[in-house]
Design an enzyme around this catalytic site. Structure first.
Site: not given
Length: 328
Positions: A185, A187
């Site tokens: 995602g 991150d």
């Protein structure tokens, strides 16, 4: 008789000879006229050819004379009469110039800036925050609100890895995990955009427990590396179905990020939808928690941004902001 005839022929009178000549002229007058015309045409052509060739020769002589003429700098000095004429022309020019207004003096040059000095700030740098979305970041969609009296709220639909303001006092928030070693995602997108130096910097953050560098609700900060912002603030949000009180933990994550931003003199900060997506936090509930928390903790900040990639998340934040704030 033969002798007499011969004698008479030899002594023929002149009048008979003239008459014979006239007879011959009358007989051949057309032939003679034709010959005269031909001769006249020949003379006319000859004279015209000579004139044309004479003109060409004069042009050639003139050109050769110009080529052989020495340049002005090699010519002999001007005579006294020429000097007098030149002086008169110069005096006339001077008289006409005196009638014109004097030329305006050029403005003085600006004083040189001292070496190693920073460039002056533009007027926009010292002006208050604009009431519209800044041009420094172009999102797919943007809505602007008055978060507080001194702080603006921007809701963008776009990519948070491309967001920035000035590269000096701006930071983005990464929805990280406890180990701070990257993931999926937001991150993973931030780690890919920032480059491998970000992972090395995260590894240098000490673990407070085995495998835990950042507990849920807390935050850590690193440089921005290859991102256009100056800092990256890493925070860990709660898993919606596993935490006993996910609302307070999510509020702690936003509050810890804002506190860390102020400690590092960050004036512009951008958040993703923390704990949404794989952590399962509903968009509507997450929007309410995040907006109320930043409203109560955004002191000393100039702008708070939310950069949301998914259209449903952006719509949920806009709907909640319309209930809490006034659009600009």
């Amino acid at each position: 008789m033969l002798v007499m005839a011969t004698t008479c022929h030899k002594h023929k009178p002149k009048s008979s000879i003239f008459v014979s000549s006239l007879t011959l002229l009358q007989r051949y007058k057309f032939f003679l006229s034709f010959v005269a015309v031909l001769f006249s045409a020949y003379l006319y052509s000859t004279i015209r050819f000579e004139l044309r060739e004479g003109g060409k020769m004069s042009d050639i002589q003139a050109e050769s004379h110009e080529e052989l003429t020495p340049p002005l700098s090699l010519s002999p000095p001007a005579s006294s009469s020429q000097v007098t004429v030149t002086e008169n022309i110069d005096n006339t020019r001077q008289d006409s110039t005196e009638d014109l207004p004097p030329p305006s003096s050029p403005p003085p040059p600006p004083p040189p800036s001292p070496p190693h000095s920073s460039p002056p700030l533009s007027p926009s740098a010292s002006a208050p925050a604009p009431a519209v979305a800044p041009l420094r970041y172009q999102a797919q969609e943007t809505v602007t609100f008055n978060l507080t009296e001194t702080c603006l709220l921007f809701l963008h639909r776009g990519d948070i890895t491309k967001w920035f303001v000035d590269g000096q006092s701006d930071a983005i928030v990464n929805a990280a995990n406890k180990r701070l070693l990257g993931g999926g995602g937001v991150d993973g997108a931030i780690h890919n955009a920032a480059g491998p130096d970000l992972l090395q910097a995260c590894k240098e953050i000490p673990e407070i427990h085995p495998g835990i560098r950042c507990p849920v609700g807390s935050a850590r900060i690193t440089r921005g590396f290859q991102l256009p912002v100056s800092h990256i603030i890493h925070t860990v949000g709660p898993m919606y179905d596993l935490e006993e009180d996910p609302e307070s933990k999510l509020s702690d994550a936003y509050r810890s990020s804002l506190d860390l931003a102020k400690e590092n003199e960050v004036k512009y900060i951008a958040f993703p939808a923390i704990s949404c997506g794989i952590y399962g936090y509903p968009y509507e509930e997450a929007a309410e928690v995040s907006l109320t928390t930043v409203r109560d903790s955004a002191n000393d900040l100039k702008e708070v941004h939310f950069v949301l990639f998914e259209a449903p998340a952006w719509k949920a934040w806009v709907e909640e902001a319309n209930e809490l704030f006034e659009q600009t």
